[in-house]
Design an enzyme around this catalytic site. Sequence first.
Site, mmCIF file in Angstrom:
data_model
loop_
_atom_site.group_PDB
_atom_site.id
_atom_site.type_symbol
_atom_site.label_atom_id
_atom_site.label_comp_id
_atom_site.label_asym_id
_atom_site.label_seq_id
_atom_site.Cartn_x
_atom_site.Cartn_y
_atom_site.Cartn_z
ATOM 1 N N ASN A 9 4.456 1.235 11.757
ATOM 2 C CA ASN A 9 3.407 1.664 10.839
ATOM 3 C C ASN A 9 2.983 3.086 11.215
ATOM 4 O OD1 ASN A 9 0.721 2.185 9.930
ATOM 5 N ND2 ASN A 9 0.564 0.051 9.323
ATOM 6 N N ASP A 11 0.689 5.063 9.743
ATOM 7 C CA ASP A 11 -0.631 5.491 9.239
ATOM 8 C C ASP A 11 -1.364 6.428 10.197
ATOM 9 O OD1 ASP A 11 -0.068 3.630 7.309
ATOM 10 O OD2 ASP A 11 -1.656 2.236 7.869
ATOM 11 N N HIS A 12 -1.248 6.135 11.503
ATOM 12 C CA HIS A 12 -2.058 6.888 12.459
ATOM 13 C C HIS A 12 -1.554 8.310 12.657
ATOM 14 C CE1 HIS A 12 -4.564 3.519 13.073
ATOM 15 N NE2 HIS A 12 -3.487 2.766 13.199
ATOM 16 N N ARG A 20 -7.357 17.605 10.205
ATOM 17 C CA ARG A 20 -7.387 19.046 9.914
ATOM 18 C C ARG A 20 -7.034 19.342 8.460
ATOM 19 N NH1 ARG A 20 -6.914 22.571 14.606
ATOM 20 N NH2 ARG A 20 -8.507 21.693 15.949
ATOM 21 N N HIS A 45 0.373 2.325 4.807
ATOM 22 C CA HIS A 45 -0.718 1.728 4.029
ATOM 23 C C HIS A 45 -1.360 2.807 3.178
ATOM 24 C CE1 HIS A 45 -4.666 -0.870 4.244
ATOM 25 N NE2 HIS A 45 -4.340 -0.540 3.006
ATOM 26 N N ARG A 47 -4.223 3.485 1.268
ATOM 27 C CA ARG A 47 -5.553 2.915 1.017
ATOM 28 C C ARG A 47 -6.147 3.492 -0.257
ATOM 29 N NH1 ARG A 47 -8.558 0.538 5.291
ATOM 30 N NH2 ARG A 47 -10.346 1.088 3.993
ATOM 31 N N ARG A 51 -7.657 7.521 3.069
ATOM 32 C CA ARG A 51 -8.174 7.966 4.361
ATOM 33 C C ARG A 51 -7.087 8.606 5.231
ATOM 34 N NH1 ARG A 51 -10.607 3.051 7.697
ATOM 35 N NH2 ARG A 51 -12.025 3.004 5.933
ATOM 36 N N HIS A 52 -5.881 8.064 5.156
ATOM 37 C CA HIS A 52 -4.819 8.635 5.988
ATOM 38 C C HIS A 52 -3.560 8.945 5.161
ATOM 39 C CE1 HIS A 52 -4.087 4.334 6.141
ATOM 40 N NE2 HIS A 52 -4.910 4.110 7.146
ATOM 41 N N GLU A 72 2.069 -1.034 2.265
ATOM 42 C CA GLU A 72 0.891 -1.907 2.389
ATOM 43 C C GLU A 72 -0.140 -1.426 1.407
ATOM 44 O OE1 GLU A 72 -1.235 -2.104 6.056
ATOM 45 O OE2 GLU A 72 0.563 -2.709 7.117
ATOM 46 N N THR A 102 -10.291 -0.612 10.293
ATOM 47 C CA THR A 102 -8.902 -0.948 9.985
ATOM 48 C C THR A 102 -8.925 -2.286 9.251
ATOM 49 O OG1 THR A 102 -6.713 -1.371 10.941
ATOM 50 C CG2 THR A 102 -8.592 -2.063 12.252
ATOM 51 N N THR A 103 -7.750 -2.796 8.869
ATOM 52 C CA THR A 103 -7.720 -4.051 8.128
ATOM 53 C C THR A 103 -8.327 -5.163 8.988
ATOM 54 O OG1 THR A 103 -5.619 -3.248 7.291
ATOM 55 C CG2 THR A 103 -6.214 -5.507 6.728
ATOM 56 N N GLU A 153 2.794 -12.197 6.238
ATOM 57 C CA GLU A 153 2.636 -11.511 7.520
ATOM 58 C C GLU A 153 1.425 -12.130 8.193
ATOM 59 O OE1 GLU A 153 2.530 -7.215 7.545
ATOM 60 O OE2 GLU A 153 1.584 -7.201 9.518
ATOM 61 N N HIS A 190 -0.571 -6.591 13.829
ATOM 62 C CA HIS A 190 -1.936 -6.114 14.024
ATOM 63 C C HIS A 190 -2.347 -6.269 15.485
ATOM 64 C CE1 HIS A 190 -5.982 -4.788 13.260
ATOM 65 N NE2 HIS A 190 -5.572 -4.438 12.063
ATOM 66 N N GLY A 191 -2.526 -5.123 16.136
ATOM 67 C CA GLY A 191 -3.009 -5.105 17.514
ATOM 68 C C GLY A 191 -1.937 -5.381 18.559
ATOM 69 N N GLY A 212 1.780 -0.391 14.765
ATOM 70 C CA GLY A 212 1.443 1.005 14.516
ATOM 71 C C GLY A 212 0.660 1.662 15.622
ATOM 72 N N HIS A 213 -0.585 1.226 15.803
ATOM 73 C CA HIS A 213 -1.520 1.966 16.647
ATOM 74 C C HIS A 213 -1.014 2.150 18.070
ATOM 75 C CE1 HIS A 213 -5.237 2.752 18.926
ATOM 76 N NE2 HIS A 213 -5.496 3.488 17.874
HETATM 77 N N1 PXP Z 1 0.108 -5.164 9.569
HETATM 78 C C1 PXP Z 1 -0.895 -4.900 8.712
HETATM 79 C C2 PXP Z 1 -0.955 -5.670 7.437
HETATM 80 C C3 PXP Z 1 -1.850 -3.909 8.995
HETATM 81 O O1 PXP Z 1 -2.841 -3.667 8.123
HETATM 82 C C4 PXP Z 1 -1.717 -3.176 10.184
HETATM 83 C C5 PXP Z 1 -2.704 -2.094 10.494
HETATM 84 O O2 PXP Z 1 -2.597 -1.058 9.605
HETATM 85 C C6 PXP Z 1 -0.641 -3.458 11.039
HETATM 86 C C7 PXP Z 1 0.245 -4.485 10.725
HETATM 87 C C8 PXP Z 1 -0.407 -2.693 12.300
HETATM 88 O O3 PXP Z 1 -1.457 -2.908 13.188
HETATM 89 P P1 PXP Z 1 -1.574 -1.984 14.480
HETATM 90 O O4 PXP Z 1 -1.779 -0.583 13.995
HETATM 91 O O5 PXP Z 1 -2.753 -2.530 15.196
HETATM 92 O O6 PXP Z 1 -0.297 -2.127 15.240
#
Ligand code: PXP
Length: 244
Positions: A9, A11-12, A20, A45, A47, A51-52, A72, A102-103, A153, A190-191, A212-213
């Site tokens: 992912n 997004d970050h 910036r 994602h 949104r 936002r990103h 997403e 976040t979600t 998921e 997620h996480g 992602g993160h």
């Molecule tokens: N899956 C979904 C549906 C999410 O919304 C996210 C966060 O954007 C992730 C996976 C990835 O989560 P993380 O960034 O914590 O790894």
Amino acid sequence: MKPLRLYVNIDHVATLRQARRGDEPDPVVAARLCEDAGADGITAHLREDRRHVQDHDIDRLRSSLRTPLNLEMACTDEMVAIALRVNPHHVTLVPERREEVTTEGGLDVTRDQPRLRAAIARLQATGIVVSLFIDPDATMVTASAELGARAIELHTGTYCHGGGDSTALRALQDAASLGARLGLAVHAGHGLTTRNVGPVAAIPEVEELNIGHSIVSNAVYVGLPTIMRDMRQAMHDGRSRGAR
Ligand code: PXP
């Protein structure tokens, strides 16, 4: 056991760029680097509040990726129209609230079912595989299958934030097993980090992880020594030219 795919992912990367409002770091360049390093797919994602990730990122990802794009998005008319235009390989429907960081939590697929069912049918009619981001809960898994989605998921947030708690892991295992019995492809995310991913990766029905993160934040640490060296070199070169 099915092979386990890693979707990154990005997004970050876009979050950092938007700090910036410039053009770097470019999530498309980051996505290509992830592909070069073995990513099986890229998740982004879009949104509603932009936002990103921006609309042009999605278009560029779609045209330049070599691996599948997982878009997403919230289940809104605007997003469904974008998905139908962009035609990603996968769409993951997620809940969205403007004030969230976040979600948070999975999509409640027992609510607003006519709208969800219609969106899933429209997207899947064009060949897009629709996945529903849900909590690891039997009611949600069963409702996802009844809605006609091809994949789910499982939200791993409770497991990850609880420090890998065994009850939360059991919930993921049970939900994955039920999902597979109902004919759904099972993804999770997620996480997840290198420290907590092991037990989730060991769930036999899980075939894809979205992370992602942790990947993007660790990339900062891993990359800092290299850019420090490059910056020192560029400073040194400039100084030497000035002295001539
Ligand atoms: N899956 C979904 C549906 C999410 O919304 C996210 C966060 O954007 C992730 C996976 C990835 O989560 P993380 O960034 O914590 O790894």
